[in-house]
Write a protein that holds these residues in place. Structure first.
Motif, PDB file in Angstrom:
ATOM      1  N   ALA A 170      41.101 -15.930  -2.483  1.00 59.11           N
ATOM      2  CA  ALA A 170      40.242 -15.965  -3.670  1.00 59.11           C
ATOM      3  C   ALA A 170      39.591 -17.330  -3.839  1.00 59.11           C
ATOM      4  N   ALA A 171      40.323 -18.393  -3.519  1.00 53.85           N
ATOM      5  CA  ALA A 171      39.773 -19.747  -3.628  1.00 53.85           C
ATOM      6  C   ALA A 171      38.634 -19.961  -2.649  1.00 53.85           C
ATOM      7  N   LEU A 172      38.728 -19.312  -1.497  1.00 52.54           N
ATOM      8  CA  LEU A 172      37.647 -19.398  -0.506  1.00 52.54           C
ATOM      9  C   LEU A 172      36.455 -18.528  -0.876  1.00 52.54           C
ATOM     10  N   ASP A 173      36.691 -17.556  -1.771  1.00 55.21           N
ATOM     11  CA  ASP A 173      35.637 -16.625  -2.183  1.00 55.21           C
ATOM     12  C   ASP A 173      35.100 -15.839  -0.995  1.00 55.21           C
ATOM     13  N   LEU A 174      36.010 -15.396  -0.131  1.00 56.91           N
ATOM     14  CA  LEU A 174      35.619 -14.591   1.016  1.00 56.91           C
ATOM     15  C   LEU A 174      36.018 -13.137   0.796  1.00 56.91           C
ATOM     16  N   PRO A 175      35.197 -12.201   1.237  1.00 56.55           N
ATOM     17  CA  PRO A 175      35.525 -10.785   1.071  1.00 56.55           C
ATOM     18  C   PRO A 175      36.474 -10.301   2.161  1.00 56.55           C
ATOM     19  N   VAL A 176      37.600 -11.001   2.329  1.00 54.52           N
ATOM     20  CA  VAL A 176      38.538 -10.685   3.397  1.00 54.52           C
ATOM     21  C   VAL A 176      39.933 -10.609   2.814  1.00 54.52           C
ATOM     22  N   ASN A 177      40.599  -9.496   3.017  1.00 53.17           N
ATOM     23  CA  ASN A 177      42.006  -9.385   2.654  1.00 53.17           C
ATOM     24  C   ASN A 177      42.806  -9.505   3.940  1.00 53.17           C
ATOM     25  N   PRO A 178      43.460 -10.651   4.180  1.00 59.07           N
ATOM     26  CA  PRO A 178      44.151 -10.840   5.456  1.00 59.07           C
ATOM     27  C   PRO A 178      45.266  -9.842   5.697  1.00 59.07           C
ATOM     28  N   GLU A 179      45.907  -9.373   4.624  1.00 57.95           N
ATOM     29  CA  GLU A 179      46.995  -8.414   4.802  1.00 57.95           C
ATOM     30  C   GLU A 179      46.467  -7.101   5.382  1.00 57.95           C
ATOM     31  N   ILE A 180      45.317  -6.667   4.903  1.00 61.30           N
ATOM     32  CA  ILE A 180      44.734  -5.418   5.407  1.00 61.30           C
ATOM     33  C   ILE A 180      44.321  -5.588   6.867  1.00 61.30           C
ATOM     34  N   ILE A 181      43.676  -6.702   7.183  1.00 58.89           N
ATOM     35  CA  ILE A 181      43.245  -6.936   8.563  1.00 58.89           C
ATOM     36  C   ILE A 181      44.443  -6.993   9.498  1.00 58.89           C
ATOM     37  N   LEU A 182      45.491  -7.732   9.113  1.00 58.61           N
ATOM     38  CA  LEU A 182      46.673  -7.854   9.965  1.00 58.61           C
ATOM     39  C   LEU A 182      47.333  -6.494  10.171  1.00 58.61           C
ATOM     40  N   THR A 183      47.424  -5.716   9.104  1.00 60.63           N
ATOM     41  CA  THR A 183      48.029  -4.388   9.223  1.00 60.63           C
ATOM     42  C   THR A 183      47.237  -3.511  10.180  1.00 60.63           C
ATOM     43  N   ARG A 184      45.923  -3.507  10.048  1.00 60.84           N
ATOM     44  CA  ARG A 184      45.079  -2.673  10.911  1.00 60.84           C
ATOM     45  C   ARG A 184      45.157  -3.108  12.366  1.00 60.84           C
ATOM     46  N   VAL A 185      45.197  -4.420  12.595  1.00 59.26           N
ATOM     47  CA  VAL A 185      45.237  -4.921  13.971  1.00 59.26           C
ATOM     48  C   VAL A 185      46.580  -4.610  14.623  1.00 59.26           C
ATOM     49  N   LEU A 186      47.660  -4.734  13.867  1.00 59.38           N
ATOM     50  CA  LEU A 186      48.997  -4.570  14.441  1.00 59.38           C
ATOM     51  C   LEU A 186      49.438  -3.111  14.519  1.00 59.38           C
ATOM     52  N   GLU A 187      48.707  -2.206  13.881  1.00 60.18           N
ATOM     53  CA  GLU A 187      49.117  -0.799  13.852  1.00 60.18           C
ATOM     54  C   GLU A 187      49.010  -0.109  15.209  1.00 60.18           C
ATOM     55  N   GLY A 188      48.031  -0.480  16.010  1.00 58.27           N
ATOM     56  CA  GLY A 188      47.766   0.248  17.248  1.00 58.27           C
ATOM     57  C   GLY A 188      48.391  -0.393  18.465  1.00 58.27           C
ATOM     58  N   ASP A 189      47.868  -0.007  19.619  1.00 58.84           N
ATOM     59  CA  ASP A 189      48.331  -0.509  20.911  1.00 58.84           C
ATOM     60  C   ASP A 189      48.102  -2.019  20.992  1.00 58.84           C
ATOM     61  N   PRO A 190      49.146  -2.805  21.281  1.00 59.56           N
ATOM     62  CA  PRO A 190      48.963  -4.262  21.393  1.00 59.56           C
ATOM     63  C   PRO A 190      47.930  -4.665  22.437  1.00 59.56           C
ATOM     64  N   ASP A 191      47.726  -3.810  23.444  1.00 61.22           N
ATOM     65  CA  ASP A 191      46.794  -4.146  24.519  1.00 61.22           C
ATOM     66  C   ASP A 191      45.328  -3.990  24.113  1.00 61.22           C
ATOM     67  N   THR A 192      45.064  -3.413  22.948  1.00 57.30           N
ATOM     68  CA  THR A 192      43.682  -3.297  22.466  1.00 57.30           C
ATOM     69  C   THR A 192      43.508  -3.993  21.115  1.00 57.30           C
TER      70      THR A 192
END
Length: 201
Positions: free
Chosen positions: A69-91
């Motif tokens: 919020a302090a950076l004022d960026l439209p990025v939720n790191p928790e959502i991104i990390l969850t989406r990236v780690l959910e699938g095959d590590p090789d992709t």
């Protein structure tokens, strides 16, 4: 100070109608710029804002949320990390590109582009960008995937994505600036994958 005043302060109420959330953001920007993400302390931020530390969780869900919020960026790191780690590590590399592009494109680059423009001339902005990219996103990602040299890998991934953001939204290199997410994921994802899990020799 009366017991009523003390209780109000603990609940985060501020005199003269001042905004608790805004005060926390102002204090957080100073703390993060001076001490970095790792060195910043929630209690110190809350004290500078004149509220109880519990207000950070109330308004932002914790230190990560406050930093974003302090950076004022439209990025939720928790959502991104969850989406990236959910699938095959090789992709994972391709999923990183797709998720970042989706977030950035939704706001036309927005605050991310503004922050990138500030990085070259403002050390505070540069430090906050480093902290966000390396500590909040990629250091946690590389530690979760468990490769060797996680610190180096986190920085390499960060350099790739900051460079992509700069080229797409600030410099606007065409056709990179207009390419769709699938095209960019296919082109850049394998390089990110090597940074994440491949040999670095």
């Amino acid at each position: 100070m009366t017991e009523t005043d003390t209780a109000a302060r603990r609940r985060g109420r501020r005199p003269a109608g001042e905004d608790t959330r805004g005060a926390l953001l102002a204090a957080a920007r100073t703390e993060f710029a001076e001490r970095g993400y790792q060195g910043a302390r929630v209690r110190s931020i809350a004290a500078a804002a004149g509220v109880d530390a519990a207000m950070v969780n109330h308004w932002f869900g914790g230190k990560n949320g406050l930093f974003v919020a302090a950076l004022d960026l439209p990025v939720n790191p928790e959502i991104i990390l969850t989406r990236v780690l959910e699938g095959d590590p090789d992709t994972a590399g391709e999923r990183i590109v797709r998720n970042f592009i989706a977030v950035w494109d939704a706001s036309g680059g927005g605050a991310f582009a503004a922050l990138l423009r500030s990085v070259a001339t403002h050390e505070a902005a540069a430090r906050m960008m480093r902290e966000f990219v390396v500590n909040v996103i990629f250091r946690r990602l590389t530690h979760a995937l468990g490769p060797d040299q996680p610190e180096l890998r986190a920085c390499l991934c960060g350099s790739q994505m900051v460079g992509l953001g700069m080229a797409r939204y600030v410099v606007k290199l065409d056709p990179l600036s207009t390419a769709d997410a699938d095209t960019l994921a296919a082109a850049i994802g394998p390089n990110l994958q090597r940074y994440l899990t491949g040999p670095l020799g």
